[in-house]
Design an enzyme around this catalytic site. Structure first.
Site, PDB file in Angstrom:
ATOM      1  N   ASP A   1      -6.124 -15.159   3.282  1.00  0.00           N
ATOM      2  CA  ASP A   1      -5.254 -14.065   3.670  1.00  0.00           C
ATOM      3  C   ASP A   1      -4.423 -14.408   4.897  1.00  0.00           C
ATOM      4  O   ASP A   1      -4.712 -13.927   5.990  1.00  0.00           O
ATOM      5  CB  ASP A   1      -6.122 -12.825   3.936  1.00  0.00           C
ATOM      6  CG  ASP A   1      -5.300 -11.549   4.044  1.00  0.00           C
ATOM      7  OD1 ASP A   1      -4.072 -11.656   4.008  1.00  0.00           O
ATOM      8  OD2 ASP A   1      -5.892 -10.474   4.170  1.00  0.00           O
TER       9      ASP A   1
ATOM     10  N   GLU B   1       0.814 -11.220  11.462  1.00  0.00           N
ATOM     11  CA  GLU B   1      -0.369 -10.375  11.553  1.00  0.00           C
ATOM     12  C   GLU B   1      -1.576 -11.088  12.168  1.00  0.00           C
ATOM     13  O   GLU B   1      -2.244 -10.554  13.039  1.00  0.00           O
ATOM     14  CB  GLU B   1      -0.721  -9.877  10.143  1.00  0.00           C
ATOM     15  CG  GLU B   1      -2.018  -9.107  10.096  1.00  0.00           C
ATOM     16  CD  GLU B   1      -2.373  -8.632   8.689  1.00  0.00           C
ATOM     17  OE1 GLU B   1      -1.617  -8.907   7.747  1.00  0.00           O
ATOM     18  OE2 GLU B   1      -3.421  -7.986   8.552  1.00  0.00           O
TER      19      GLU B   1
ATOM     20  N   ASN C   1       0.905  -1.160   0.000  1.00  0.00           N
ATOM     21  CA  ASN C   1       0.000   0.000   0.000  1.00  0.00           C
ATOM     22  C   ASN C   1       0.939   1.204   0.000  1.00  0.00           C
ATOM     23  O   ASN C   1       1.311   1.720   1.041  1.00  0.00           O
ATOM     24  CB  ASN C   1      -0.884   0.013   1.249  1.00  0.00           C
ATOM     25  CG  ASN C   1      -1.707  -1.255   1.342  1.00  0.00           C
ATOM     26  OD1 ASN C   1      -2.189  -1.758   0.343  1.00  0.00           O
ATOM     27  ND2 ASN C   1      -1.848  -1.786   2.550  1.00  0.00           N
TER      28      ASN C   1
ATOM     29  N   GLU D   1      -8.039  -3.950  -2.323  1.00  0.00           N
ATOM     30  CA  GLU D   1      -8.233  -3.202  -1.073  1.00  0.00           C
ATOM     31  C   GLU D   1      -8.049  -1.706  -1.276  1.00  0.00           C
ATOM     32  O   GLU D   1      -7.388  -1.029  -0.498  1.00  0.00           O
ATOM     33  CB  GLU D   1      -7.281  -3.724   0.011  1.00  0.00           C
ATOM     34  CG  GLU D   1      -7.481  -5.209   0.294  1.00  0.00           C
ATOM     35  CD  GLU D   1      -6.578  -5.747   1.389  1.00  0.00           C
ATOM     36  OE1 GLU D   1      -5.487  -5.183   1.582  1.00  0.00           O
ATOM     37  OE2 GLU D   1      -6.978  -6.725   2.037  1.00  0.00           O
TER      38      GLU D   1
END
Ligand code: BDP
Length: 713
Positions: free
Chosen positions: A381, A409, A223, A304
């Site tokens: 994911d 994560e 991102n 996303e």
């Protein structure tokens, strides 16, 4: 008073010269036991070198400090073999000695090495030879690793080479120093003081990577900020490239797709627009002018909320190929992510786990030769338990690469001890049946024209790099599996343990048991019977259980979308009576997964909506089995605690205490997962808890916990 002072002085003298803060990671060259020193010293008396280069300088430095540390005596330098015990390093072109040996180095390839024990001029010598300087460095690390793990070095005949070409870590680091999903401090890249100031940690980082064979670092977040493409940042990136270069680590970048508009002043970022291509052409040329060995681009597009080709009615192959064509003349590569999924809004019509296959598979065969289509290891994911992504068995005409989580994560973040090596092995050895039985994910990705893998890094500027000592094992395992996807998680874990904590058999057996037990335990307390994505999502923390969560924005960011708990049962119907996603797998898997009776129980709730009273192989009902597996996960964590407690006094107090304290939090998290989840699911199951079990608090209590706050254990 005098006695106390004497005691203090005595203790001071007895303490090690530095604290065991984990900074050395697995490259700990502390003295070996005397018997091992006696065994290795005769083979490492001198270092024979030829023409030098920055990489060979690094090799000599490593061997000198490694041998001096492990054996308490540095080797002497020489240019010829004149006595027993020489270590000869080099390539046929850098070393006349190696050229004279006429070794067959073909199997070593571009980056591999040969380790041989040979007679040279009538003297015993150890040869580290390769076709390239980086191969020599990798060989030196392999020799040191053998010593660290107390394996013989006197009769060597080893050829080893990486099975994948591109072995990168992707740092999800932002230009402001923060790290998306990072749990080990801030970014290592100190953009503000680059390019002038060269933090010594840049080289230390590259060296740790080189010890595993990792040959690339994607410096920024997928991102991404458009600023990484600006001239100022390219100069800073070039400085990092310079620091990494001796260690064979190339820099890569995640480019922002809309850069032509954002900083190029164009009206569009359409990949087929000539002006857009011209803009990227100039940018790519600028990058290669500053960084001649730049690795390439790793691209997240139309995922996303990131910009991408679909905004212009173009396909993902159009986008990937635009970059590929511009990079190709420079030898650059595109890693194009298949982690793409459409926004279903509040509707449940799309199966999120079907998306990558649905969107990317139609373009098989249309990607250029220098494109790696990079798919996360599972179709969802980075969850604790997912079947392998079916795309790996469905793209015979494309170069596929697995993207793995190294950072945790969804698997305990900076807190819980979970060893990702276990996951890497599970995925790589999964059979896709793409070309009949035996078409494992490993075989698929190793047998392509272009091969590679990416791991989402767990590294930050904490002294110990990864936030906790055991997290280092995940970096280590990622590198070793990138080198050889057919590695064994246990063997890699054992190697890491020996290098990190020493070779005491009790330490080795306990720590390896902890590593290997950690992932199964987590699957039990987070993902029993194949349930998935039950972490808190809407606050975007992904830590702790939140099974009741409905997302205000889109259905597939909601935990209830992934558990489908109702009066009938639990789990998502992906058979032909539901989303029919099982059909994305090749036969016989698709038939197996389609049928509730033949689906492996580990994935039962992944593929089926299973009635609460469904009879499991254990004889328990699904509701009972759910409770059983959650609790088994906690037993698994308790076993890890017990194993570690048994090592008191066997390792330094600093690391002993740190791991012990982390395990207390780990236990708390596991109990939290079980109790909050079962308290919630029971409101649908409406069946009693069994075996005297009862969640510690009622459901409301768990629902009211602020994000990231575990209840007291
Ligand atoms: C998700 C992460 C998000 C990443 C995304 C990705 O929560 O931070 O940007 O994956 O891989 O799991 O692009």
């Amino acid at each position: 008073m005098g006695r106390i002072l004497a005691l203090v002085l005595l203790l001071g003298l007895a303490a090690p010269a530095w604290a065991e803060d984990g900074h050395e990671a697995w490259l700990r060259y502390h003295p070996l036991p005397a018997a091992q020193i006696a065994r290795f010293a005769p083979h490492t008396a001198t270092l024979v070198t030829g023409k030098m280069s920055p990489t060979l300088d690094a090799t000599v430095k490593e061997l000198r400090s490694g041998i001096a540390g492990l054996l308490k005596r540095a080797p002497g330098g020489a240019s010829a073999v004149t006595a027993d015990g020489a270590v000869v390093i080099g390539t046929p072109s850098s070393s006349p000695v190696i050229a004279g040996l006429r070794l067959n180095l073909s199997a070593a390839g571009k980056e591999g090495f040969v380790l041989r024990s040979l007679g040279v001029n009538g003297h015993k010598a150890t040869i580290i030879a390769a076709n390239s300087d980086i191969g020599v460095l990798y060989g030196a690390f392999a020799l040191l690793r053998r010593m660290q793990t107390e394996q013989a070095i006197d009769n060597l005949d080893i050829t080893d080479a990486p099975r994948l070409m591109v072995r990168v870590l992707n740092h999800w680091d932002n230009l402001d120093g923060s790290i998306e999903r990072g749990y080990a401090g801030a970014s290592l890249w100190r953009w503000q003081t680059l390019p002038a100031y060269r933090d010594p940690r840049y080289r230390e980082y590259a060296r740790l990577n080189a010890s595993l064979g990792i040959n690339g670092a994607v410096l920024n977040n997928v991102n991404t900020s458009v600023n990484s493409l600006s001239t100022g940042y390219i100069e800073k990136t070039a400085a990092l490239a310079e620091e990494f270069r001796p260690y064979g680590v190339k820099v890569w970048m995640a480019p922002r797709f809309s850069a032509p508009q954002e900083i190029g002043g164009l009206k569009t970022s359409d990949p087929l627009d000539p002006q857009v291509r011209a803009w990227w052409q100039t940018k790519v040329d600028e990058i290669y002018h500053a960084i001649p060995d730049f690795g390439g681009f790793l691209v997240k597009a139309n995922s996303e909320g990131q910009p991408g080709p679909q905004e212009y009615g173009r396909s993902h192959s159009d986008a990937a190929n635009m970059f590929a064509d511009l990079l190709a003349p420079h030898g650059g590569i595109v890693m194009y992510r298949a982690f793409v999924y459409d926004d279903p809004g509040k509707d449940w019509h799309l199966d999120r786990v079907a998306e990558a296959y649905r969107i990317i598979k139609p373009f098989d065969g249309q990607f250029r030769d220098n494109v790696l289509v990079q798919e996360k290891e599972g179709p969802l994911d980075f969850q604790p338990r997912e079947p392998f992504a079916p795309l790996f068995g469905a793209m015979p005409k494309s170069n596929m690469a697995v993207e793995f989580p190294v950072t945790k994560e969804y698997t305990g973040q900076g807190v819980d001890l979970t060893y990702t090596g276990f996951l890497y092995e599970q995925i790589y050895k999964s059979d896709t049946y793409a070309h009949g039985p035996g078409s494992t994910v490993a075989k698929i990705v190793m047998n392509q024209k272009l091969t590679g893998t990416a791991g989402v890094a767990n590294i930050g500027n904490d002294r110990n790099w990864t936030g906790s000592i055991f997290n280092q094992a995940n970096w280590y395992a990622y590198g070793r599996f990138a080198w050889n996807p057919e590695s064994s998680a246990r063997a890699v874990g054992e190697e890491w343990t020996r290098m990190t904590f020493g070779n005491d058999p009790k330490i080795v057996s306990s720590a390896v048991a902890m590593l290997m037990g950690s992932w199964p335990a987590m699957m039990d307390y987070q993902s029993p019977i194949g349930l998935t994505f039950q972490e808190l999502d809407s606050a975007n923390t992904h830590y702790g259980p939140w099974p009741w969560l409905d997302s205000p924005r889109r259905s597939d960011w909601a935990d209830i979308y992934f558990n489908r708990a109702d009066a009938v049962g639990l789990g998502v119907d992906r058979s032909h009576t539901g989303y029919n996603t099982a059909a994305q797998y090749n036969s016989p898997l698709k038939e197996q997964f389609d049928d509730i009776r033949t689906t492996p129980e580990d994935f039962l709730l992944w593929f089926h909506h299973v009635p609460w009273d469904f009879r499991m192989k254990s004889g328990r009902t699904m509701w009972e089995e759910l409770q059983f597996q959650y609790s088994r996960g906690i037993t698994g964590v308790e076993a890890m605690q017990k194993a570690w407690d048994g090592l008191k006094g066997k390792t330094d107090d600093e690391r002993y205490m740190a791991v012990k304290q982390y395990l207390v939090m780990h236990h708390r998290d596991a109990v939290w997962f079980r109790d909050a989840s079962l308290a919630y699911f029971q409101t649908f199951a409406k069946r009693p808890f069994t075996n005297g079990y009862k969640p510690k608090y009622d459901l409301d209590y768990y629902k009211k916990l602020p994000p990231n706050t575990a209840p007291p254990d």
